[in-house]
Design a protein around this motif. Sequence first.
Motif, PDB file in Angstrom:
ATOM      1  N   GLY A  68     -53.693 -44.558 -39.029  1.00  0.00           N
ATOM      2  CA  GLY A  68     -55.479 -44.618 -38.110  1.00  0.00           C
ATOM      3  C   GLY A  68     -54.298 -44.503 -36.336  1.00  0.00           C
ATOM      4  O   GLY A  68     -53.611 -44.586 -36.244  1.00  0.00           O
ATOM      5  N   ILE A  70     -54.582 -47.009 -32.820  1.00  0.00           N
ATOM      6  CA  ILE A  70     -53.724 -48.572 -32.323  1.00  0.00           C
ATOM      7  C   ILE A  70     -55.142 -48.793 -32.842  1.00  0.00           C
ATOM      8  O   ILE A  70     -55.252 -50.555 -32.887  1.00  0.00           O
ATOM      9  N   SER A 108     -42.605 -42.300 -39.482  1.00  0.00           N
ATOM     10  CA  SER A 108     -43.221 -42.264 -37.939  1.00  0.00           C
ATOM     11  C   SER A 108     -42.923 -43.304 -37.722  1.00  0.00           C
ATOM     12  O   SER A 108     -41.796 -44.093 -37.461  1.00  0.00           O
ATOM     13  N   SER A 179     -59.602 -42.763 -35.325  1.00  0.00           N
ATOM     14  CA  SER A 179     -58.600 -41.329 -34.355  1.00  0.00           C
ATOM     15  C   SER A 179     -57.779 -42.280 -34.127  1.00  0.00           C
ATOM     16  O   SER A 179     -57.020 -42.789 -33.094  1.00  0.00           O
ATOM     17  N   HIS A 180     -56.663 -40.762 -34.067  1.00  0.00           N
ATOM     18  CA  HIS A 180     -55.880 -41.428 -32.666  1.00  0.00           C
ATOM     19  C   HIS A 180     -56.173 -40.481 -31.084  1.00  0.00           C
ATOM     20  O   HIS A 180     -57.081 -40.197 -31.145  1.00  0.00           O
ATOM     21  N   ARG A 188     -64.673 -38.032 -27.181  1.00  0.00           N
ATOM     22  CA  ARG A 188     -65.173 -38.544 -25.929  1.00  0.00           C
ATOM     23  C   ARG A 188     -65.698 -37.652 -24.876  1.00  0.00           C
ATOM     24  O   ARG A 188     -66.080 -37.975 -24.256  1.00  0.00           O
ATOM     25  N   TRP A 203     -58.962 -45.855 -23.143  1.00  0.00           N
ATOM     26  CA  TRP A 203     -58.668 -47.373 -23.361  1.00  0.00           C
ATOM     27  C   TRP A 203     -57.109 -47.194 -22.988  1.00  0.00           C
ATOM     28  O   TRP A 203     -56.304 -46.433 -22.657  1.00  0.00           O
ATOM     29  N   ILE A 259     -50.587 -41.405 -20.853  1.00  0.00           N
ATOM     30  CA  ILE A 259     -51.994 -40.920 -21.319  1.00  0.00           C
ATOM     31  C   ILE A 259     -53.112 -40.409 -20.112  1.00  0.00           C
ATOM     32  O   ILE A 259     -53.948 -39.953 -20.556  1.00  0.00           O
ATOM     33  N   ASP A 284     -52.526 -51.293 -24.570  1.00  0.00           N
ATOM     34  CA  ASP A 284     -51.926 -49.954 -24.372  1.00  0.00           C
ATOM     35  C   ASP A 284     -50.733 -49.667 -25.461  1.00  0.00           C
ATOM     36  O   ASP A 284     -50.322 -48.841 -25.589  1.00  0.00           O
ATOM     37  N   LYS A 289     -42.586 -43.942 -26.140  1.00  0.00           N
ATOM     38  CA  LYS A 289     -42.122 -43.821 -27.756  1.00  0.00           C
ATOM     39  C   LYS A 289     -41.393 -42.210 -27.483  1.00  0.00           C
ATOM     40  O   LYS A 289     -42.578 -41.308 -28.000  1.00  0.00           O
TER      41      LYS A 289
HETATM   42  O1  GFB Z   1     -53.084 -42.886 -30.537  1.00  0.00           O
HETATM   43  P1  GFB Z   1     -52.650 -44.118 -30.432  1.00  0.00           P
HETATM   44  O2  GFB Z   1     -53.856 -45.076 -31.062  1.00  0.00           O
HETATM   45  O3  GFB Z   1     -51.793 -45.027 -30.898  1.00  0.00           O
HETATM   46  O4  GFB Z   1     -52.832 -44.563 -29.503  1.00  0.00           O
HETATM   47  P2  GFB Z   1     -50.148 -45.613 -30.279  1.00  0.00           P
HETATM   48  C1  GFB Z   1     -51.700 -44.047 -28.458  1.00  0.00           C
HETATM   49  C2  GFB Z   1     -52.476 -44.690 -26.272  1.00  0.00           C
HETATM   50  O5  GFB Z   1     -53.103 -44.009 -25.904  1.00  0.00           O
HETATM   51  C3  GFB Z   1     -52.620 -46.092 -26.676  1.00  0.00           C
HETATM   52  C4  GFB Z   1     -54.506 -44.485 -25.282  1.00  0.00           C
HETATM   53  O6  GFB Z   1     -52.100 -46.759 -25.253  1.00  0.00           O
HETATM   54  C5  GFB Z   1     -53.700 -46.665 -26.401  1.00  0.00           C
HETATM   55  O7  GFB Z   1     -54.487 -47.511 -26.046  1.00  0.00           O
HETATM   56  N1  GFB Z   1     -55.887 -44.896 -25.896  1.00  0.00           N
HETATM   57  C6  GFB Z   1     -56.906 -44.642 -25.179  1.00  0.00           C
HETATM   58  C7  GFB Z   1     -56.468 -44.173 -27.180  1.00  0.00           C
HETATM   59  N2  GFB Z   1     -57.678 -43.824 -25.644  1.00  0.00           N
HETATM   60  C8  GFB Z   1     -57.764 -44.236 -26.578  1.00  0.00           C
HETATM   61  C9  GFB Z   1     -58.553 -43.596 -27.622  1.00  0.00           C
HETATM   62  O8  GFB Z   1     -59.785 -43.519 -26.826  1.00  0.00           O
HETATM   63  N3  GFB Z   1     -59.017 -44.062 -28.812  1.00  0.00           N
HETATM   64  C10 GFB Z   1     -56.730 -44.029 -29.179  1.00  0.00           C
HETATM   65  N4  GFB Z   1     -56.422 -44.652 -30.084  1.00  0.00           N
HETATM   66  N5  GFB Z   1     -56.668 -44.724 -27.821  1.00  0.00           N
HETATM   67  C11 GFB Z   1     -50.007 -45.541 -33.368  1.00  0.00           C
HETATM   68  C12 GFB Z   1     -50.123 -46.378 -34.424  1.00  0.00           C
HETATM   69  O9  GFB Z   1     -50.081 -46.093 -32.136  1.00  0.00           O
HETATM   70  O10 GFB Z   1     -49.823 -44.221 -33.810  1.00  0.00           O
HETATM   71  C13 GFB Z   1     -49.784 -45.935 -35.937  1.00  0.00           C
HETATM   72  O11 GFB Z   1     -51.008 -48.007 -34.093  1.00  0.00           O
HETATM   73  C14 GFB Z   1     -49.023 -45.091 -35.600  1.00  0.00           C
HETATM   74  O12 GFB Z   1     -49.491 -46.968 -35.987  1.00  0.00           O
HETATM   75  C15 GFB Z   1     -48.918 -43.561 -34.434  1.00  0.00           C
HETATM   76  O13 GFB Z   1     -46.990 -44.863 -35.297  1.00  0.00           O
HETATM   77  C16 GFB Z   1     -48.917 -42.576 -34.792  1.00  0.00           C
HETATM   78  O14 GFB Z   1     -48.905 -44.370 -30.169  1.00  0.00           O
HETATM   79  O15 GFB Z   1     -49.978 -46.614 -29.971  1.00  0.00           O
END
Ligand code: GFB
Length: 333
Positions: A68, A70, A108, A179-180, A188, A203, A259, A284, A289
Amino acid sequence: MKTSDCIFVAGHRGLVGSAIVRHLRGAGHENLLLRSRDELDLRDTSRVAAFFAEHRPAYVFLAAARVGGIWANSTYPADFIRDNLIVQLNVVQAAHAAGVRKLLFLGSSCIYPKFADQPIREDALLTGALEPTNEPYAVAKIAGIVLCQSYNRQFGTRFMSIMPTNLYGPGDNFDPAGSHVLPALIRRIHEAKEADAPEVVVWGTGTPRREFLHVDDMAEATVHLMQVWAEADASGRIVGGPNAINEIVNVGYGSDVSIREVAELVKDAVGYEGALRFDATKPDGTPRKLLDSSRLLATGWAPRVALRDGIAETYAWFLEHHGEARMGASAAV
Ligand code: GFB
């Protein structure tokens, strides 16, 4: 890996597992062993053991995981560590007991320290503190790597681990709670366009940087690595070196974007002309990464799908599948 070999793809309904199945079928592999969660819950130790004892697959792609974005990671930490640990343990032990020839475990990029040097090399593993929002998930994945290495050392198995960067593509999870970032923004921004909304919320600060790899590239790299990594090449040398089976391999695209840039790319694909509003009360996560994938590139593989094209294709898929199950269900084991 011969086309007649029996191959178990664990997690074949997920984003990566379904792409691996498409890729294997495209390459002529028809002897695929696939089970939905209703048919075989991989958290059930005795059923997993019985399944492996009965079918004795030659190869295993371990792509089943609770995954999932963040928000889901921060909200359900116990689910993330428990389900991933137990699935890995069950599948690895059963694969060993059934004499599986080779297993490939998907980790991951969040296994690496929050402030690792960029691009992140495989030897950064276990050199620093993790990003807190996904530490339980990352610890489970690190345990999965060490589990594979430990079975190799003690039992002589051939269980390898690869580390994908952030993935996206057709079949992704568009449920905002799970979702990611890419599918979240596609949905959205699409809904903002439909509603004629003047702005859309993103976000965090928009400054974190992420590397995105299309899932078809990921599937191709995964099958390629199963076939070549730790195997003898034409000159008889072991690809990756004598200890390759215990060396993890990064799978990335090679460049990253902020982002804010991702949100702009999604706006272009959707054709939305409103404003972006950054909600800094949302986390954030890790600041950057980007993987160093030179280990993989040295084996002769390279990604093909440019981010702009991949986003356009994923948006087209979203439009076609709008309203279906995975729009509202969070991806799980
Ligand atoms: O894709 P994401 O959830 O994964 O978030 P991570 C990446 C960035 O996008 C963060 C921003 O900085 C979020 O704050 N963001 C902006 C959003 N708007 C949104 C939104 O509407 N939804 C989401 N989800 N993010 C995950 C890990 O980290 O990545 C897992 O939590 C896994 O463990 C995965 O490793 C690949 O890259 O931050």
